[in-house]
Scaffold this motif. Structure first.
Motif, short mmCIF file in Angstrom:
data_model
loop_
_atom_site.label_atom_id
_atom_site.label_comp_id
_atom_site.label_asym_id
_atom_site.label_seq_id
_atom_site.Cartn_x
_atom_site.Cartn_y
_atom_site.Cartn_z
N TRP B 628 0.84 -1.19 0.00
CA TRP B 628 0.00 0.00 0.00
C TRP B 628 0.88 1.24 0.00
N ALA B 630 4.02 1.29 -0.92
CA ALA B 630 4.79 1.33 -2.16
C ALA B 630 3.95 1.93 -3.28
N LEU B 631 2.65 1.59 -3.28
CA LEU B 631 1.77 2.12 -4.31
C LEU B 631 1.69 3.63 -4.22
N LYS B 632 1.57 4.14 -2.99
CA LYS B 632 1.43 5.58 -2.82
C LYS B 632 2.70 6.29 -3.29
N SER B 634 4.93 5.11 -5.54
CA SER B 634 5.32 4.89 -6.92
C SER B 634 4.63 5.88 -7.83
#
Lengths: 643, 643
Positions: B628, B630-632, B634
């Motif tokens: 979660w 990492a998504l924010k 990236s």
């Protein structure tokens, strides 16, 4: 109207900054306390501050503090809370400050974030204000704050802060209520506007209320046909029972889809409550959270489970026992009085009054028990020490829900299963539907309205001769309203309605029609309550209706058994069975068969209807895939030791 | 023994490279075809090649091609398949090539990856070899490959490639079987070693077999006590029935936990089948996958659903009807022959033989129907065009499972519910348990073993005078074994056992004891089958036992109804009811009550027992949190249009 008043002010804020949240200190407020609180709320995050824009509202009493936030802190908090926002290609993406260029409007928080979101973010920042060293509260030397203790919650607990509430924005509310009331007779509501103004949970409640009411319409039409055309073929119970069982499944399954669509559009579908900050009341020795790696109190979940198992559940059962005992005692007493009244041929007036005594006493008993239980449930749930607000609310809801369920339905179940008297059941249902709904609406809405109208509240006393500026005055008077009691009672009402419709409507087919009429006025009274009679509640992010979804589904399963039982005991079906030469045992076997088929059908339907529309499922999978890819590409974070 | 033979070879591979997978062309193989295939398998990814190490195995026939892979391509494929591996702090992390330094041993693939994983990765690379332009197959000008068409699968379909199989590693297998057989009487198996050698799905099967057998032990002890102490209190049925209902729930709930723990340790818990590459047989116009954004065939899911609803399900029902008709006809015929035999006082020998005719004909009919149905189910499932292999396997399993379930249990249900003859049920159960299990084991193991022993297979003919090097010889002879038929029949056997134990063991308490004895030999025969009688199967990543979990749970729900029914019709309970002066209607009501309580209890237990142990739940949440985060962080990937 609610922007900073243009009077010259020591903080030199421009007049365009809108106050979002108000804090009201207890009257008389000490100057040093207020000064210290303002400095803490304005202070930098590193120093434990909330990094907010604070305005010591110019009210006469000097108790008011008005809060707002810079665009920067609003966007930072949006990222921390993990809200999703429309990105430039229109799909909802979890917001991150680094990528803010990808989100249209993100430079203008008033367009990018709804009022409710901004108020939520300010509340979040306020809650995060902490002291770093042990400090006495200025002006209250006997009150000491320890490192990490949240300032605002503690001052609230000690009564130094009397009120903490988000502010209304008159123009927006005006537009909202206009849109709301103009189409209410068509059960159409401006759900997105409601959500923008009051937040997700309120938005979902009104969305559910509307959805439920519309779903009742087919049943209402069928019921009215049954009633007025006096259809009386022997399997009319059967048809209506099967209809209401399937209806309950369809309603809840389609609601799930509708709700997921709403949650996606509102950016809360992917919210993870596990990653939420702990609630203010959560306590325990400080430790690293094994999931997020943040420093926070730690309370092992096995201890919580032990508390629930060994203390909460036994206490709940004691109360359920008390409620049950009350019911049986009432029934016994009632019968006894009836019999003795008939034996003495009802001679005196006193005796006639005595006839109503059991009923009155029982109502009083239940009301008292209800209040005590509600208090006990709140204390128990607090003591169970749940980490996040949503878990706390769910646990509290379940506790109160089970008790209310027993209270509301045990009488009807008793009449159905034990007395097997459908005539009495019908009478009781119709009186419940009409009388209790009228009482409810009066109680919920008319009474508070009248109280407010005639200024009978003690809270408003010391502001009567106020000379504040008109805006500040309106802020203060908003605070004088009672705090919004939450959505529990509103959902409970729908729960009871859903129960009447799915469990018993084959006995009294007019149920659905009466409920539709009631719900249209309910939308009106609930919205009036929310807009005018109470403080604006703090918004609460939500992706679904929480335990209520489960509660409604469980009721749907109960409906199968109850409906099948009603069919077997209905005189028409009994007669039919005799005509076919079936023994009672055989007809019972058929009923069991029907029950099993209906339950299987319910399960198959629940599986066959996807919980999310296809396009949404794809969107969610896309998001999962991106986060999976992002995880693989990101540097590995050291996992924390699992305790 | 299975490393490259040290004979000088044109490819100049060092002798330490281990061949993992063999391809065998049809005899006689054309030299140009083989040369082209080798070049394609060695070719670069960009050019549609598989980028493998390829060795044209020096067998006499020149049909063999041996495959291996460089460490680089193995690690690349590990990332693409999304396998999780232990990182340096011991927790399982989805592998990425960029972070390979964080994974201990990742520079030595033979230590980092298990044999099964390496073979899976080589198969994955082989399957991905494609042509970029339309090409005729060298040597077979009538066969043309189109752009994007997978080479190896197409050659297999056309019979140009005869066999494609992973190779055994003698030393490893030797160690494995030693560890396996030495402790088999204690139902202890080296599950992790099995999984390292044969892959996840086989590992999970043997793990489940062992788990299930151990879970049967308490029931076996109770059953033996009941049987030999001849306990005969009136509620013995009741106790055993309740025990077996709760037992089935407990077994499956605790299996879920056990299975999740295994899957985590094996790195497959987080595998997402949605992100898998499509299976080879999947067809449709090329399009962008809306989730992964990769180019692949696209077949809309509504078309698939339509095919299932309108074609597959009706056909399945036709077959179920045929099976049911067969059963009723058999029962009718059997009764008719019995009666006429008794009327004619069984004079002639021919008449006595005729007595067995219905039974034989019925067995033949069922066997024939079974085979036809299995073929039809495979064709239908292929035609339904499922995107990923797991969905294909699940759909096929469900189809065959439902049919077999009806075949296996309809007779027993008929005796229980319609004839209500517990004596006959007991007789039938005991004969089924003993006879069918013996037949099964002979059929499964002894027969193939004897066939192999006496070299009756036509496939081995042209190798008899082989002069190959001994290693190559062993590779070729492995290919001569029949292909492993998959785990379906093994699971089916356990499914039937689970049914006997949970549905009917209260009638015949020795069931569990017989099953335990059977299963200990079953472990032996199944492992022998796998290691010696068939080709090594390609490994298959799996995080759970798939639809079998659901199938066992559904059987557990059936168990409640069946057990409650058996209680009501048991003579002991009937007598007891009469003693208490209950009408049949009342005793039926009590049985329904019991059923409802047991089902509720099952549901509560299923909720109360978490599907993952607490530490694992934390690990999973950690992983989710990291992805979660990492998504924010990236960069936002453009979402693809949803069709």
């Amino acid at each position: 109207m609610s922007s900073w008043t243009p009077v010259p002010c020591q903080c030199c804020y421009t007049s365009s900054i809108q106050s979002l949240v108000a804090i009201q200190l207890r009257y008389p407020a000490k100057a040093e306390t207020k000064r210290w609180l303002v400095s803490k709320l304005e202070g930098r995050k590193k120093e434990g501050g909330a990094h907010l824009l604070v305005h010591p509202g110019e009210d006469d009493d000097g108790t008011l503090v008005l809060l707002s936030a810079t665009p920067y802190s609003l966007l930072q908090a949006t990222e921390v809370l993990g809200l999703a926002k429309p990105s430039s290609d229109g799909s909802m993406v979890t917001f991150s400050y680094n990528n803010k260029a990808d989100f249209p409007n993100s430079e203008k928080p008033e367009a990018f974030l709804t009022l409710a979101e901004r108020q939520l973010l300010v509340k979040y920042a306020t809650d995060s204000a902490k002291v770093l060293q042990e400090t006495p509260v200025p002006g209250y030397p006997e009150r000491r704050l320890y490192p990490g203790q949240p300032i605002v919650q503690s001052l609230q607990k000690w009564g130094i802060i009397e009120k903490f509430y988000p502010l209304h924005v008159e123009e927006e509310m005006h537009l909202l209520t206009e849109a709301w009331y103009s189409q209410i007779h068509k059960i159409r509501q401006p759900i997105d506007a409601i959500r923008s103004y009051f937040g997700d949970s309120v938005g979902l409640y009104f969305s559910f209320l509307g959805f439920f009411t519309i779903s009742l319409v087919p049943m209402a039409i069928l019921g009215v046909l049954y009633h007025y055309l006096s259809l009386s073929f022997p399997d009319k119970y059967l048809l209506f029972a099967i209809f209401s069982v399937l209806w309950s499944t369809m309603t809840m399954e389609f609601w799930k889809r509708h709700c997921a669509t709403k949650a996606y559009a509102w950016g809360t579908l992917q919210l993870k409550s596990h990653f939420e900050e702990p609630r203010a009341g959560y306590w325990g020795p400080p430790a690293l959270n094994p999931i997020t790696g943040r420093q926070e109190p730690y309370y092992p979940s096995w201890k919580r489970k032990l508390r629930i198992m060994l203390v909460s559940i036994p206490i709940i059962f004691v109360f359920l026992g008390l409620a049950f005992d009350g019911m049986t005692m009432y029934l016994y007493w009632e019968r006894w009085i009836q019999v003795s009244y008939q034996q003495h041929h009802g001679s005196s007036r006193l005796a006639a009054v005595c006839l109503y005594l059991p009923s009155c006493m029982y109502t009083l008993y239940i009301e008292l028990l209800n209040r005590i239980y509600k208090w006990v449930a709140a204390v128990l749930t607090e003591w169970e020490n749940h980490r996040v607000e949503s878990a706390f609310q769910n646990q509290l809801t379940v506790k109160v829900l089970v008790f209310r369920f027993i209270n509301c339905f045990s009488g009807l179940f008793y009449i159905t299963f034990y007395m097997q008297d459908l005539q009495l059941l019908r009478k009781r249902l119709s009186s419940l539907l009409i009388v209790s709904q009228v009482i409810n609406q009066v109680n919920e809405c008319l009474l508070p309205f009248l109280l407010q109208k005639f200024q009978l509240r003690p809270g408003t006393a010391h502001h009567e001769n106020s000379k504040d500026a008109p805006v500040v005055d309106s802020f203060v008077s908003e605070g004088d309203l009672p705090a919004y009691p939450g959505l529990f009672d509103d959902y409970m009402e729908l729960f009871v309605q859903f129960g009447y419709a799915s469990l018993f409507s084959c006995v009294y087919p007019l149920t659905a029609a009466l409920l539709v009429v009631n719900n249209i006025t309910e939308i009106w009274t609930d919205s009036f309550k929310l807009c005018r009679l109470f403080q604006k509640p703090f918004p609460c992010p939500a992706a679904n209706i929480g335990v209520w979804q489960v509660a409604f589904e469980v009721l749907g399963i109960f409906a199968v058994g109850t409906n099948c039982f009603i069919i077997t005991i209905s005189p028409e079906v009994k007669e039919l069975c005799l005509d076919f030469g079936m023994t009672p045992e055989q007809s019972l076997l058929y009923a069991i068969g029907l029950e099993h088929i209906l339950i299987t059908l319910k399960i198959v339907m629940a599986f066959a209807i996807p919980d999310q529309p296809h396009w949404l499922r794809l969107k969610v999978l896309q998001m999962e895939y991106h986060s999976w890819e992002a995880l693989k590409q990101s540097a590995i974070k050291r996992a924390l030791p699992v305790s």
